[in-house]
Design a protein around this motif. Sequence first.
Motif, PDB file in Angstrom:
ATOM      1  N   GLU A  32       0.876  -1.136  -0.058  1.00  0.00           N
ATOM      2  CA  GLU A  32       0.149   0.100   0.037  1.00  0.00           C
ATOM      3  C   GLU A  32       0.780   1.128   0.115  1.00  0.00           C
ATOM      4  N   VAL A  33       0.728   2.212  -1.113  1.00  0.00           N
ATOM      5  CA  VAL A  33       1.405   3.326  -0.982  1.00  0.00           C
ATOM      6  C   VAL A  33       1.285   4.130   0.153  1.00  0.00           C
ATOM      7  N   GLY A  34       0.068   4.227   0.679  1.00  0.00           N
ATOM      8  CA  GLY A  34      -0.080   5.209   1.721  1.00  0.00           C
ATOM      9  C   GLY A  34       0.801   4.737   2.918  1.00  0.00           C
ATOM     10  N   ALA A  35       0.687   3.196   3.173  1.00  0.00           N
ATOM     11  CA  ALA A  35       1.452   2.894   4.343  1.00  0.00           C
ATOM     12  C   ALA A  35       2.854   3.053   4.239  1.00  0.00           C
ATOM     13  N   ALA A  36       3.407   2.889   3.158  1.00  0.00           N
ATOM     14  CA  ALA A  36       4.764   2.867   2.548  1.00  0.00           C
ATOM     15  C   ALA A  36       5.311   4.374   2.832  1.00  0.00           C
ATOM     16  N   ILE A  37       4.491   5.410   2.417  1.00  0.00           N
ATOM     17  CA  ILE A  37       4.920   6.671   2.476  1.00  0.00           C
ATOM     18  C   ILE A  37       5.167   7.291   3.886  1.00  0.00           C
ATOM     19  N   GLY A  38       3.888   6.681   4.677  1.00  0.00           N
ATOM     20  CA  GLY A  38       4.021   6.954   6.060  1.00  0.00           C
ATOM     21  C   GLY A  38       5.177   6.584   6.984  1.00  0.00           C
ATOM     22  N   TRP A  39       5.578   5.350   6.617  1.00  0.00           N
ATOM     23  CA  TRP A  39       6.453   4.828   7.550  1.00  0.00           C
ATOM     24  C   TRP A  39       7.911   5.397   6.956  1.00  0.00           C
ATOM     25  N   ILE A  40       8.165   5.511   5.676  1.00  0.00           N
ATOM     26  CA  ILE A  40       9.308   6.275   5.347  1.00  0.00           C
ATOM     27  C   ILE A  40       9.261   7.721   5.827  1.00  0.00           C
ATOM     28  N   GLY A  41       8.265   8.402   5.916  1.00  0.00           N
ATOM     29  CA  GLY A  41       8.276   9.974   6.378  1.00  0.00           C
ATOM     30  C   GLY A  41       8.433   9.526   8.021  1.00  0.00           C
ATOM     31  N   ILE A  42       8.007   8.859   8.568  1.00  0.00           N
ATOM     32  CA  ILE A  42       8.131   8.934   9.996  1.00  0.00           C
ATOM     33  C   ILE A  42       9.723   8.520  10.475  1.00  0.00           C
ATOM     34  N   THR A  43      10.312   7.759   9.798  1.00  0.00           N
ATOM     35  CA  THR A  43      11.546   7.263   9.906  1.00  0.00           C
ATOM     36  C   THR A  43      12.596   8.204   9.335  1.00  0.00           C
ATOM     37  N   ALA A  44      11.985   9.211   8.371  1.00  0.00           N
ATOM     38  CA  ALA A  44      13.169   9.965   7.791  1.00  0.00           C
ATOM     39  C   ALA A  44      13.255  11.343   9.026  1.00  0.00           C
ATOM     40  N   LEU A  45      11.914  11.529   9.591  1.00  0.00           N
ATOM     41  CA  LEU A  45      11.767  12.508  10.560  1.00  0.00           C
ATOM     42  C   LEU A  45      12.173  12.220  12.039  1.00  0.00           C
ATOM     43  N   MET A  46      12.298  10.845  12.223  1.00  0.00           N
ATOM     44  CA  MET A  46      12.708  10.321  13.532  1.00  0.00           C
ATOM     45  C   MET A  46      13.221   9.142  13.305  1.00  0.00           C
ATOM     46  N   PRO A  47      14.591   8.892  12.731  1.00  0.00           N
ATOM     47  CA  PRO A  47      15.009   7.696  12.589  1.00  0.00           C
ATOM     48  C   PRO A  47      15.112   6.490  13.708  1.00  0.00           C
ATOM     49  N   PHE A  48      15.280   7.006  14.836  1.00  0.00           N
ATOM     50  CA  PHE A  48      15.539   5.992  15.680  1.00  0.00           C
ATOM     51  C   PHE A  48      14.119   5.497  16.281  1.00  0.00           C
ATOM     52  N   THR A  49      13.423   6.501  16.602  1.00  0.00           N
ATOM     53  CA  THR A  49      12.120   6.187  16.885  1.00  0.00           C
ATOM     54  C   THR A  49      11.175   5.442  16.014  1.00  0.00           C
TER      55      THR A  49
END
Length: 472
Positions: free
Chosen positions: A34-51
Motif C-alpha cells: 500500500e502506497v499510503g502505508a509505505a509513504i507513512g513509514w518512510i516519512g516517520i523514519t526520515a523525521l525520527m530515525p531511531f523512534t
Amino acid sequence: MLLMSWHTLIMLALAARVCVAACVTMHVLLNKREVGAAIGWIGITALMPFTGGALYVMFGINRVHRRARKLIGRQSWHSRTVSSRWKRTEEGGFAPLADMVGKLTGRPLMSGNLVQMLHDGDEAYPQMLDAIGGAGSSVLLCSYIFRADDAGDRFIAALIAAHRRGVAVRVLVDGIGSGYFRSPAAHALRRAGVPVGRFMHSMLPWRMPFINMRNHKKILVVDGRLGFMGGLNIGQENLVAHHPDHPVSDTHFRIEGPVVHQLAEAFAQDWAFTTGEDLPADPFFPELAPTGDVPARIVTAGPDSDLEKIEYTMLQAMTMARRSIRLMTPYFLPGERFLTELALAALRGIEVDIVMPGHSNHTLIDWARAANLQRFLDSGCRVWQASPPFNHSKLMVVDRHWTFVGSSNLDVRSLRLNFEVNIEAYDTATARLIDDFITTHRRHRLTHYDLDRRPLPVRLRDAAARLLLPYL
C-alpha cells in the motif's frame, strides 16, 4: 581532544540515523504494497530515525506472513478430503463467483450441507454446550473473547469435563481479546490440563503487537462433524434475554455436512501457527457424508496471506449483483475500494441497504463512521440504524440467493489485519431467511440532513476520528 571526541560521536550518530532510515526505507519499498502505508513509514523514519525505526520493527513488519510460510507443506489436513464437491450450475448466475472464490481460497465448494441460523447466546449457547457435552472424540474451540463470567464458566466446565472423559480438546483464544496480560478462561482450562493456545501473545512488545493482528474467529467443531461459527463471542453480555448491563445481540450458525471439514481445517491452521502442533486426521477430520442441500465453502483471511480473501470475495459478489445487496455490520468503516464498489453498485441501480447500530460499543468508531457516510448517501446507498440492543451480526446477502456470514466486520482492520473466518452459501432459502432478518432490523434511515445538522465541533471531531480508520 574532547572536542574531537564530541565531533566523532556526532558523526557516528548522524551515520547511524542515515543507516537506520536507509534500512527501513529499503525494507518498506520491498515489502509494503500500500502506497499510503509505505509513504507513512518512510516519512516517520526520515523525521525520527531511531523512534520511527523502533516503531517499524515492532509494528510495521509482518512476521505473521513469515511464520505462516514456514508451516506450508507441513499440514496433512487435506489427506481426507470429502468427495461431495459442488457440481457447476448456472443457477442464479453465481457460478463465476463460485469459480473465482475457489481459485482465491484453494478450497472447493462443497454440496450437501445444513446451515441453521441461531440468535444470540440465548439460542446458540445451549446448543453449543450440548454439543460439547455429547462429544465423543474431539472438540475444537476458538474465540476472540472468552470471558470467565457466568456464561464463560459453563463453557469452561463443559470443556474440562470433555477433557477428563478422554475427548481430545483444543482451545484457542486471542492474545488480546481474551485478556491483554492474563486470560482467566485460558488459565482455568490450562490448570485443568486442557491444551490451550493464546494467539499472538507475548509480553515482549516486538512479539506482541497490541494494535495489529488479532484472531477474530469464532469456531466450534465437535467430533469433526458438527460446527458452529459466526459473530458470537463467549460472554454474559450475549445472553440478551437475561438483561445484562450492556447487552450484545448477535447471530451464529450451526453447520453440518462436508463443509465442517474446512471449518476444522481453519482452526487447525491457527492452532499449528500458535502451538506448532499439527492436528492428525484422527480424531479431528473424520469422513463426512452429506446432511443437507446447501452448497457452501469456508473463506479465511488474515495477514498471513498476500490477498485479502474475504474482502475480494465480497467485492466480486457486489459486481455480480443484479437486484439487491444487503449488509449488516456492527462497525462500518470500509476502505476505499470497498466504498467504490458499493457506490458503483448503487449507481447502476442495485438496491443497496446497509444496516448498522445507532450506537456501537466503540464510541470512536461511531465518530469515524459518521464522517465516512456522505459518499454512500451521495451514490444512492440506503443507510439504516437498527434499534437497541447493540447488534454485533456480520451478514451479507446478494440477490436473495448468495450469503456470506461469519466473523468479519466491514472495516479496514477486520478485512486486512485480523484473522477472520466466513462461510459462503449458494442457497435461496438460506439467503431469503438472512435477507429478511436484515430487512426487519431497518429502523431509522440516515439522510444527508442527519449528517449536515451535526454542529461544526462534532463534524470536526468525526473527521479527525476518521483519520484513524486503518487502526480502529
